[in-house]
Design a protein around this motif. Structure first.
Motif, PDB file in Angstrom:
ATOM      1  N   ILE A 312       0.832  -1.202   0.000  1.00 10.93           N
ATOM      2  CA  ILE A 312       0.000   0.000   0.000  1.00 10.93           C
ATOM      3  C   ILE A 312       0.869   1.256   0.000  1.00 10.93           C
ATOM      4  O   ILE A 312       0.663   2.178  -0.795  1.00 10.93           O
ATOM      5  N   THR A 313       1.866   1.289   0.880  1.00 11.46           N
ATOM      6  CA  THR A 313       2.672   2.511   1.011  1.00 11.46           C
ATOM      7  C   THR A 313       3.473   2.799  -0.249  1.00 11.46           C
ATOM      8  O   THR A 313       3.801   3.951  -0.535  1.00 11.46           O
ATOM      9  N   LYS A 314       3.817   1.755  -1.032  1.00  9.44           N
ATOM     10  CA  LYS A 314       4.578   1.945  -2.270  1.00  9.44           C
ATOM     11  C   LYS A 314       3.686   2.052  -3.507  1.00  9.44           C
ATOM     12  O   LYS A 314       4.190   2.211  -4.617  1.00  9.44           O
ATOM     13  N   SER A 315       2.367   1.949  -3.313  1.00 10.74           N
ATOM     14  CA  SER A 315       1.465   1.954  -4.465  1.00 10.74           C
ATOM     15  C   SER A 315       1.175   3.348  -4.990  1.00 10.74           C
ATOM     16  O   SER A 315       0.727   3.519  -6.124  1.00 10.74           O
ATOM     17  N   GLY A 316       1.418   4.367  -4.158  1.00 13.83           N
ATOM     18  CA  GLY A 316       1.081   5.733  -4.557  1.00 13.83           C
ATOM     19  C   GLY A 316      -0.370   6.091  -4.326  1.00 13.83           C
ATOM     20  O   GLY A 316      -0.789   7.221  -4.574  1.00 13.83           O
ATOM     21  N   ILE A 317      -1.153   5.130  -3.841  1.00 12.30           N
ATOM     22  CA  ILE A 317      -2.571   5.377  -3.574  1.00 12.30           C
ATOM     23  C   ILE A 317      -2.712   6.022  -2.203  1.00 12.30           C
ATOM     24  O   ILE A 317      -2.058   5.618  -1.238  1.00 12.30           O
ATOM     25  N   ALA A 318      -3.564   7.030  -2.106  1.00 11.37           N
ATOM     26  CA  ALA A 318      -3.770   7.715  -0.827  1.00 11.37           C
ATOM     27  C   ALA A 318      -4.244   6.726   0.232  1.00 11.37           C
ATOM     28  O   ALA A 318      -5.100   5.870  -0.022  1.00 11.37           O
ATOM     29  N   HIS A 319      -3.673   6.834   1.416  1.00  9.40           N
ATOM     30  CA  HIS A 319      -4.036   5.912   2.499  1.00  9.40           C
ATOM     31  C   HIS A 319      -3.718   6.559   3.834  1.00  9.40           C
ATOM     32  O   HIS A 319      -2.956   7.522   3.912  1.00  9.40           O
ATOM     33  N   GLN A 320      -4.303   6.024   4.883  1.00  2.01           N
ATOM     34  CA  GLN A 320      -4.019   6.461   6.251  1.00  2.01           C
ATOM     35  C   GLN A 320      -3.792   5.229   7.115  1.00  2.01           C
ATOM     36  O   GLN A 320      -4.437   4.197   6.932  1.00  2.01           O
ATOM     37  N   THR A 321      -2.851   5.347   8.060  1.00  2.00           N
ATOM     38  CA  THR A 321      -2.543   4.244   8.965  1.00  2.00           C
ATOM     39  C   THR A 321      -2.613   4.717  10.406  1.00  2.00           C
ATOM     40  O   THR A 321      -2.601   5.917  10.691  1.00  2.00           O
ATOM     41  N   ILE A 333      -8.078   3.591   2.556  1.00  2.00           N
ATOM     42  CA  ILE A 333      -7.428   3.493   1.246  1.00  2.00           C
ATOM     43  C   ILE A 333      -8.300   4.217   0.241  1.00  2.00           C
ATOM     44  O   ILE A 333      -9.520   4.012   0.200  1.00  2.00           O
ATOM     45  N   ALA A 334      -7.667   5.077  -0.551  1.00  2.13           N
ATOM     46  CA  ALA A 334      -8.373   5.825  -1.597  1.00  2.13           C
ATOM     47  C   ALA A 334      -9.587   6.569  -1.040  1.00  2.13           C
ATOM     48  O   ALA A 334     -10.640   6.660  -1.685  1.00  2.13           O
ATOM     49  N   GLY A 335      -9.452   7.070   0.187  1.00  2.00           N
ATOM     50  CA  GLY A 335     -10.524   7.835   0.797  1.00  2.00           C
ATOM     51  C   GLY A 335     -11.628   7.002   1.407  1.00  2.00           C
ATOM     52  O   GLY A 335     -12.587   7.546   1.957  1.00  2.00           O
ATOM     53  N   ILE A 336     -11.500   5.678   1.337  1.00  2.00           N
ATOM     54  CA  ILE A 336     -12.522   4.792   1.895  1.00  2.00           C
ATOM     55  C   ILE A 336     -12.036   4.349   3.269  1.00  2.00           C
ATOM     56  O   ILE A 336     -11.069   3.586   3.386  1.00  2.00           O
TER      57      ILE A 336
END
Length: 563
Positions: A312-321, A333-336
């Protein structure tokens, strides 16, 4: 009927240090005649004495705590073995600043040994650099370091911190290193070194300190080697201790940590395949699919993902942990984002791992699927792992424990699908909020700080929770206590804790105090109602006459029985 058992491994790292006479064949023979440990492998490698040694211990699973993984990496590196998979596991505990063990916040020892381990494997220079900064920030004003960030500095961890920083590239004459040696000088008794400044000489501490002088190429204070020599027995051991013998031989042979071997030992077939040897982490291709509530968000190969989190962290997709007791959790992930009982989960090659994403090391060509759903959703290719059991049956959960004993001084719980529906069949879903508990650095006669564990009943029936020990060292049978805040007792006339009680929480007159009540593990019993939680504290009391050295293991099981 006991439907499933999840072990709670109790691993105590018992580390004492020391020195003796210069290396003799009898000392090497003594180590070879004893049960081989990781420290023995390191010493035998440093003294070019690995010939004829069965190194099967290098293939054993080190456990889940960072320090266990670090010690195994140090041993494998000393023997010349590859540790890519273990490095990936250890890297999963790195939070950008330090090695973070949620069960024991504030540890500095896992960062010190983390640098030594990664340096020995010549891996993750960016993590080594960050950990070195963290270690330097944790230096006490008097120049020393402790097991904990805010603990009392001692010579053992000051010496190890010095060696760790030098292995990470710190100049051996830097202000940081010189301040460390200034603290060690306060522990120099004129013979050996004391553990704390102002105390008597200690062989175990001396065995850690001398290698630090070797690593920094500084003159060794007079008397240290002679002091250690006095501990050598006729059988070649030092004080009849395998641990002390291993550390002493490192010191007396002008070696220091990390020890890096020259042999070429293939990685274990079940954890590190030859394909990975020729396919470095940065070149590995991991096929990743991200399923959102409405369909596929992303699909394709990602290079260089060492663990599931990095897909996830290397995918470039917005995310929060966020950090949890089980590791880093992907909350969006992706605002979801997670909502209610729904959130993000993952599978690898169709299976749903039972560990945090940062702790799951990937292999080349693994297929990772992220999906959004509820706790009972298994994702493609997985099975439901919740226990749907009738009342009266049992399930269990477990916690990894560890402690470090030094010489004396003169599950994640799964969220339930259960609802308030009165017609729903009885379901037991029971768990604990942490996978490991470290009691910290203890000595004979010490009582550990209380370590909290949360018991969670996410099912729809009330539970009675008891504990059992299996294959456990006598130390845990004698000294493991559990306090559940369920009662208190007023003891008139007592000014010190009595057996079965821990520190007072309401002082009273004339030395009479209210004491929290401790249950011996064998007497522990606590109700946990449906859809509720209960906090308990684990404490370990080390007997004052405790003498058995080495790593102590055992299994503590929390049994949950439906009422």
């Amino acid at each position: 009927m006991k439907s499933k058992t999840v072990s709670m491994i109790v691993a105590l790292a018992v580390i004492f240090g020391g020195f003796g006479k210069p290396l003799a064949n009898s000392s090497v023979d003594y180590l070879k005649s004893q049960i081989l440990t990781d420290w023995s492998v390191i010493t035998l490698s440093a003294t070019n004495s690995l010939d004829g040694v069965n190194l099967g211990i290098l293939e054993t699973d080190p456990g889940q705590t960072p320090t266990d993984i670090e010690r195994k990496i140090l041993a494998r590196s000393a023997a010349g073995a590859n540790s890519d998979r273990l490095v990936s596991r250890l890297s999963g505990y790195f939070n950008g600043t330090e090695i973070a063990n949620p069960a024991v916040p504030g540890l500095l020892s896992d960062d010190i040994f983390g640098v030594l381990a990664l340096s020995s494997a010549n891996a993750r220079p960016e993590i080594r650099a960050a950990l070195a900064d963290f270690i330097k920030a944790g230096q006490n004003p008097n120049g020393g370091w402790s097991h904990f960030v805010d603990g009392q500095p001692n010579s053992d961890f000051t010496a190890m911190a010095i060696m760790a920083l030098i292995s990470a590239g710190e100049n051996s004459n830097s202000d940081t290193i010189n301040r460390g040696f200034a603290f060690l000088e306060q522990c120099d008794t004129g013979a050996g070194f004391s553990h704390f400044s102002g105390q008597g000489a200690d062989a175990y501490s001396t065995s850690w300190v001398v290698p630090a002088y070797r690593a920094a190429n500084k003159p060794l204070p007079s008397g240290a080697a002679e002091y250690l020599a006095a501990f050598m027995e006729n059988n070649g051991s030092f004080d009849n201790s395998t641990v002390l013998t291993a550390h002493a031989l490192i010191a007396l042979n002008s070696k220091y940590y990390p020890v890096i071997g020259q042999a070429t030992i293939p990685p274990p077939a079940d954890t590190e395949s030859p394909a990975q040897e020729s396919n470095p982490v940065n070149e590995r291709q991991i096929f990743v699919t991200i399923h959102g509530p409405s369909g596929i968000i992303h699909q394709g190969n990602i290079s260089g993902a060492a663990n599931a989190l990095e897909t996830i962290t290397k995918s470039g997709i917005a995310h929060q942990t966020r950090n949890t007791p089980f590791g880093i959790y992907i909350q969006s992930i992706a605002g979801i984002a997670e909502s209610g009982l729904n959130g993000w989960m993952y599978t690898v090659n169709g299976g749903k791992p039972g560990i945090s994403t940062a702790h799951y090391a990937l292999s080349a060509n693994d297929q990772v699927v992220w999906f959004y759903g509820g706790p009972n959703d298994t994702g493609p290719g997985t099975e439901n792992i919740n226990a749907n059991l009738p009342a009266g049956e049992q399930t269990s959960a477990s916690v990894l424990l560890s402690a470090e004993i030094t010489n004396p001084i003169p599950s994640s719980s799964e969220t339930a699908e259960a609802t308030a529906n009165p017609n729903r069949p009885p379901i037991i879903i029971f768990g604990v909020d942490t996978s490991s508990v470290n009691f910290g650095q203890l000595r004979p006669g010490d009582n550990s700080p209380a370590r909290p564990v949360k018991l969670t009943n996410s099912g729809n029936v009330n539970l009675d929770v008891t504990t059992a020990l299996s294959n456990a060292d006598p130390l845990f049978h004698q000294g493991l206590y559990i306090e559940s805040n369920k009662s208190s007792t007023f003891l008139s006339g007592y000014c010190t804790p009595q057996e079965g009680y821990i520190e007072p929480f309401i002082p009273a007159a004339s030395c009479g105090v209210f004491w929290k009540v401790l249950d011996k593990w064998s007497s522990f019993s606590a109700p946990v109602n449906a859809h509720s939680e209960k906090n308990v504290n684990l404490s370990l009391r080390v007997p004052s006459d405790f003498q058995s050295l080495g790593h102590k293991n055992g299994t503590l099981i929390f049994w949950a029985t439906a009422k």
